[in-house]
Motif scaffolding. Structure first.
Motif: not given
Length: 262
Positions: A67-72, A74, A123, A252, A256
């Motif tokens: 989860q910490s690897d992407v900005k938006g 899930k 999202d 992205d 990532a």
């Protein structure tokens, strides 16, 4: 379009990958860790690669998207049974097309030494207050859902995995019929696009799927090899399954994940 029509269209297109999308509409995932069609050449990007270490399952877990690897969106680290498809749950009428069906279902090619799976749900854009109900429904479903499979191989298994998918895309350009977890998948056309960057080699494929109500919908496959590891991204968009509109695999997310392989 009614909710039932959207769901029927998606499920008819690909029960394995799209069941994930349907359930995602109600919210799914792991809260703890939170191509131009028909124009590309049927060939991957390649570069010479020195022998690489075959990663273990534990090492693949560390290299898998978090989860910490992407900005938006899930990231789910634990997939439900509907998304954790086994190789023997996927069949094709033409054996030459099986690599494509496996990739679409998030199944690793060949006989990997170890595999790890993830999924990503983007999202959706929230519709405005004056949006028509049917448009609001499609807007809520207008997001990419991606099954991610990391597989490590012994010897030249990783390179052969990519080669097999590329060969299948060439042989099955006119389409193929498959069954995923008991549900039919009718692919009318297979086209390659620009291969992704960042790995030793890669490939990008778009499947044109025959859905209900005459819709011809896209489903996307992206493969990237880094050393002895192949990452497969199988992406669908539920709104696209209802409308036939094209979509892009989240660049992205691909970048990532590939970056974490070193």
């Amino acid at each position: 379009m009614r909710t039932s029509s959207v769901r029927r269209t998606a499920l008819a297109a690909s029960a394995a990958a799209l069941a994930l999308l349907v359930s995602a509409c109600g919210g799914s995932g792991d809260d703890q860790d939170k191509a131009d069609e028909g124009k590309g050449k049927a060939a991957p990007s390649t570069s010479a690669a020195a022998p690489a270490k075959t990663l273990t399952a534990a090492e693949l877990e560390k290299a898998a998207l978090a989860q910490s690897d992407v900005k938006g969106g899930k990231v789910a680290t634990k997939l439900p049974a509907t998304d954790d498809i086994a190789a023997d749950q996927v069949t094709t009428e033409d054996a030459a097309c099986l690599p494509l069906a496996h990739a679409q279902a998030g199944v690793a090619q060949g006989e990997p030494a170890a595999t790890v799976k993830r999924s990503f749900t983007g999202d959706p854009v929230k519709p405005g207050a004056d949006t028509k109900p049917e448009d609001a429904l499609l807007a809520a479903l207008d997001t990419e859902k991606v099954l991610i499979n990391l597989a490590s191989y012994e010897g030249d298994g990783a390179a052969q995995a990519v080669k097999g998918v590329v060969a299948a895309a060439e042989k099955c350009a006119g389409g193929f019929k498959a069954t995923l977890v008991g549900e039919p998948l009718d692919v009318e056309k297979v086209a390659t696009g620009d291969a992704p960057e960042g790995g030793d080699e890669g490939a990008a494929v778009t499947l044109t799927v025959a859905a209900e109500e005459g819709v011809k919908a896209p489903a996307k496959i992206v493969l990237v090899r880094k050393g002895s590891t192949v990452v497969t991204f199988s992406a669908v968009n539920l709104a696209s399954m209802a409308t036939g509109k094209d979509f892009e695999v989240p660049a992205d997310v691909v970048a990532a994940q590939v970056a974490k392989l070193g």
